[in-house]
Design a protein around this motif. Structure first.
Motif, PDB file in Angstrom:
ATOM      1  N   TRP A 186      83.139  61.212 -30.401  1.00 26.16           N
ATOM      2  CA  TRP A 186      84.023  61.434 -31.540  1.00 26.16           C
ATOM      3  C   TRP A 186      83.337  61.010 -32.825  1.00 26.16           C
ATOM      4  CZ3 TRP A 186      88.575  63.804 -30.492  1.00 26.16           C
ATOM      5  CH2 TRP A 186      88.977  63.829 -29.143  1.00 26.16           C
ATOM      6  N   LYS A 187      83.531  61.817 -33.864  1.00 27.88           N
ATOM      7  CA  LYS A 187      82.999  61.480 -35.186  1.00 27.88           C
ATOM      8  C   LYS A 187      84.097  60.768 -35.960  1.00 27.88           C
ATOM      9  CE  LYS A 187      82.277  64.985 -37.790  1.00 27.88           C
ATOM     10  NZ  LYS A 187      81.778  66.171 -38.477  1.00 27.88           N
ATOM     11  N   THR A 188      83.779  59.567 -36.472  1.00 30.56           N
ATOM     12  CA  THR A 188      84.730  58.855 -37.312  1.00 30.56           C
ATOM     13  C   THR A 188      84.451  59.223 -38.762  1.00 30.56           C
ATOM     14  OG1 THR A 188      83.388  56.859 -37.634  1.00 30.56           O
ATOM     15  CG2 THR A 188      84.772  56.947 -35.653  1.00 30.56           C
ATOM     16  N   ILE A 189      85.501  59.230 -39.554  1.00 28.45           N
ATOM     17  CA  ILE A 189      85.415  59.659 -40.947  1.00 28.45           C
ATOM     18  C   ILE A 189      85.815  58.487 -41.853  1.00 28.45           C
ATOM     19  CG2 ILE A 189      86.224  61.349 -42.645  1.00 28.45           C
ATOM     20  CD1 ILE A 189      84.750  62.625 -40.256  1.00 28.45           C
ATOM     21  N   ASP A 190      85.050  58.275 -42.916  1.00 26.03           N
ATOM     22  CA  ASP A 190      85.356  57.223 -43.880  1.00 26.03           C
ATOM     23  C   ASP A 190      86.636  57.581 -44.627  1.00 26.03           C
ATOM     24  OD1 ASP A 190      85.175  56.033 -46.759  1.00 26.03           O
ATOM     25  OD2 ASP A 190      83.759  54.843 -45.562  1.00 26.03           O
ATOM     26  N   ASP A 191      87.593  56.648 -44.667  1.00 28.10           N
ATOM     27  CA  ASP A 191      88.881  56.888 -45.324  1.00 28.10           C
ATOM     28  C   ASP A 191      88.732  57.175 -46.814  1.00 28.10           C
ATOM     29  OD1 ASP A 191      90.211  56.400 -42.939  1.00 28.10           O
ATOM     30  OD2 ASP A 191      90.536  54.281 -43.391  1.00 28.10           O
ATOM     31  N   LYS A 203      76.166  55.896 -32.839  1.00 31.45           N
ATOM     32  CA  LYS A 203      75.362  56.308 -33.983  1.00 31.45           C
ATOM     33  C   LYS A 203      76.106  55.928 -35.260  1.00 31.45           C
ATOM     34  CE  LYS A 203      73.322  60.297 -36.288  1.00 31.45           C
ATOM     35  NZ  LYS A 203      73.037  61.708 -36.266  1.00 31.45           N
ATOM     36  N   VAL A 204      75.345  55.489 -36.246  1.00 35.15           N
ATOM     37  CA  VAL A 204      75.900  55.194 -37.563  1.00 35.15           C
ATOM     38  C   VAL A 204      75.196  56.091 -38.564  1.00 35.15           C
ATOM     39  CG1 VAL A 204      76.219  53.435 -39.335  1.00 35.15           C
ATOM     40  CG2 VAL A 204      76.384  52.802 -36.933  1.00 35.15           C
ATOM     41  N   PHE A 205      75.973  56.737 -39.424  1.00 39.96           N
ATOM     42  CA  PHE A 205      75.370  57.600 -40.438  1.00 39.96           C
ATOM     43  C   PHE A 205      74.804  56.745 -41.570  1.00 39.96           C
ATOM     44  CE2 PHE A 205      78.145  60.448 -38.126  1.00 39.96           C
ATOM     45  CZ  PHE A 205      77.293  61.522 -37.911  1.00 39.96           C
ATOM     46  N   PRO A 206      73.695  57.174 -42.156  1.00 40.65           N
ATOM     47  CA  PRO A 206      72.989  56.364 -43.157  1.00 40.65           C
ATOM     48  C   PRO A 206      73.851  55.875 -44.316  1.00 40.65           C
ATOM     49  CG  PRO A 206      71.685  58.284 -42.583  1.00 40.65           C
ATOM     50  CD  PRO A 206      73.016  58.429 -41.901  1.00 40.65           C
ATOM     51  N   ALA A 207      74.780  56.680 -44.798  1.00 43.81           N
ATOM     52  CA  ALA A 207      75.583  56.282 -45.955  1.00 43.81           C
ATOM     53  C   ALA A 207      76.711  55.311 -45.580  1.00 43.81           C
ATOM     54  CB  ALA A 207      76.158  57.514 -46.622  1.00 43.81           C
ATOM     55  N   SER A 208      76.879  55.043 -44.291  1.00 47.31           N
ATOM     56  CA  SER A 208      77.973  54.195 -43.837  1.00 47.31           C
ATOM     57  C   SER A 208      77.728  52.730 -44.177  1.00 47.31           C
ATOM     58  CB  SER A 208      78.135  54.347 -42.322  1.00 47.31           C
ATOM     59  OG  SER A 208      79.084  53.440 -41.852  1.00 47.31           O
ATOM     60  N   LYS A 209      78.832  52.034 -44.432  1.00 43.80           N
ATOM     61  CA  LYS A 209      78.746  50.602 -44.731  1.00 43.80           C
ATOM     62  C   LYS A 209      79.157  49.761 -43.528  1.00 43.80           C
ATOM     63  CE  LYS A 209      81.254  51.604 -48.362  1.00 43.80           C
ATOM     64  NZ  LYS A 209      82.270  51.410 -49.362  1.00 43.80           N
ATOM     65  N   GLN A 222      75.494  41.825 -37.501  1.00 44.00           N
ATOM     66  CA  GLN A 222      75.266  42.218 -36.112  1.00 44.00           C
ATOM     67  C   GLN A 222      75.058  43.725 -36.068  1.00 44.00           C
ATOM     68  OE1 GLN A 222      78.323  40.932 -33.461  1.00 44.00           O
ATOM     69  NE2 GLN A 222      78.410  38.875 -34.307  1.00 44.00           N
ATOM     70  N   PRO A 223      74.202  44.201 -35.147  1.00 46.43           N
ATOM     71  CA  PRO A 223      74.023  45.656 -35.040  1.00 46.43           C
ATOM     72  C   PRO A 223      75.329  46.316 -34.591  1.00 46.43           C
ATOM     73  CG  PRO A 223      72.730  44.488 -33.376  1.00 46.43           C
ATOM     74  CD  PRO A 223      73.408  43.459 -34.217  1.00 46.43           C
ATOM     75  N   VAL A 224      75.683  47.391 -35.253  1.00 49.27           N
ATOM     76  CA  VAL A 224      76.922  48.097 -34.935  1.00 49.27           C
ATOM     77  C   VAL A 224      76.706  49.069 -33.779  1.00 49.27           C
ATOM     78  CG1 VAL A 224      78.684  49.641 -35.860  1.00 49.27           C
ATOM     79  CG2 VAL A 224      77.791  47.812 -37.272  1.00 49.27           C
ATOM     80  N   LYS A 254      81.176  58.591 -40.691  1.00 50.50           N
ATOM     81  CA  LYS A 254      80.759  57.196 -40.647  1.00 50.50           C
ATOM     82  C   LYS A 254      79.917  56.896 -39.412  1.00 50.50           C
ATOM     83  CE  LYS A 254      83.439  53.420 -41.756  1.00 50.50           C
ATOM     84  NZ  LYS A 254      84.688  52.682 -41.932  1.00 50.50           N
ATOM     85  N   SER A 255      80.413  57.405 -38.272  1.00 45.67           N
ATOM     86  CA  SER A 255      79.743  57.075 -37.020  1.00 45.67           C
ATOM     87  C   SER A 255      80.115  58.072 -35.941  1.00 45.67           C
ATOM     88  CB  SER A 255      80.134  55.661 -36.568  1.00 45.67           C
ATOM     89  OG  SER A 255      81.516  55.608 -36.253  1.00 45.67           O
ATOM     90  N   ILE A 256      79.392  57.973 -34.825  1.00 42.28           N
ATOM     91  CA  ILE A 256      79.752  58.679 -33.598  1.00 42.28           C
ATOM     92  C   ILE A 256      80.128  57.593 -32.600  1.00 42.28           C
ATOM     93  CG2 ILE A 256      78.987  60.174 -31.709  1.00 42.28           C
ATOM     94  CD1 ILE A 256      79.122  61.684 -34.348  1.00 42.28           C
ATOM     95  N   VAL A 257      81.266  57.792 -31.961  1.00 43.57           N
ATOM     96  CA  VAL A 257      81.806  56.827 -31.009  1.00 43.57           C
ATOM     97  C   VAL A 257      81.919  57.500 -29.650  1.00 43.57           C
ATOM     98  CG1 VAL A 257      83.850  55.450 -30.440  1.00 43.57           C
ATOM     99  CG2 VAL A 257      83.075  55.595 -32.809  1.00 43.57           C
ATOM    100  N   GLN A 258      81.492  56.796 -28.606  1.00 41.86           N
ATOM    101  CA  GLN A 258      81.638  57.297 -27.237  1.00 41.86           C
ATOM    102  C   GLN A 258      82.863  56.647 -26.601  1.00 41.86           C
ATOM    103  OE1 GLN A 258      78.592  56.121 -24.466  1.00 41.86           O
ATOM    104  NE2 GLN A 258      79.277  57.580 -22.921  1.00 41.86           N
TER     105      GLN A 258
END
Length: 152
Positions: A40-45, A70-76, A82-84, A51-55
């Motif tokens: 699933w792709k998460t979207i920044d509100d 996975k974390v997209f480069p522009a994500s905070k 800690q590694p996300v 924002k990321s890909i979640v399994q």
């Protein structure tokens, strides 16, 4: 004699109708028609950007779990340095009639954990995640979009 035959016929029809209703009642709900297991792709509100890909997977107790893959480069996304990627952010979601309930979700941005529910929408193409404290009425929801990592 004719009345007995009519009564038997009526009872046979009624029996068939009951069987049909019983079979229809056993038809799976949306919860079992589609599985949230997958990516699933998460979207920044705020920005509306990925924002990321979640399994999402089921553990040995058939509860839903989710981790960031996975974390997209522009994500905070960050949890106190800690590694996300690899971080489990959802645990303990249990199937109920039309959704998954009684789970917990971790917000990697602030390190806080909330209660959560999850529900498939749009024929399994999206997953509504609702995090809250105390009562489900209070809280916020995010909609994740299903992605296929095997294509392209």
């Amino acid at each position: 004699m004719h009345i007995q035959q009519s009564f038997r016929m009526l009872m046979a029809v009624f029996s068939v109708m009951l069987t049909t209703v019983s079979i229809a009642a056993e038809k799976p709900t949306n919860l079992t028609d589609h599985s949230p297991v997958g990516y699933w792709k998460t979207i920044d509100d705020m920005t509306g950007k990925p924002k990321s890909i979640v399994q999402v997977w089921r553990n040995q107790d058939q509860q839903l779990m989710a981790k960031v893959v996975k974390v997209f480069p522009a994500s905070k996304m960050a949890k106190q340095h800690q590694p996300v990627v690899g971080m489990v952010i959802i645990s303990g979601l249990k199937a109920s009639e039309k959704q998954w309930t009684n789970g917990h979700i971790l917000d990697p941005e602030n390190g806080k954990t909330y209660q959560c529910t999850a529900r498939l929408i749009e024929h399994g193409k999206k997953l509504n995640i609702h995090g809250y404290t105390g009562f489900p009425l209070f809280g916020r929801s995010q909609t994740w979009e299903r992605v296929d990592l095997m294509s392209g």
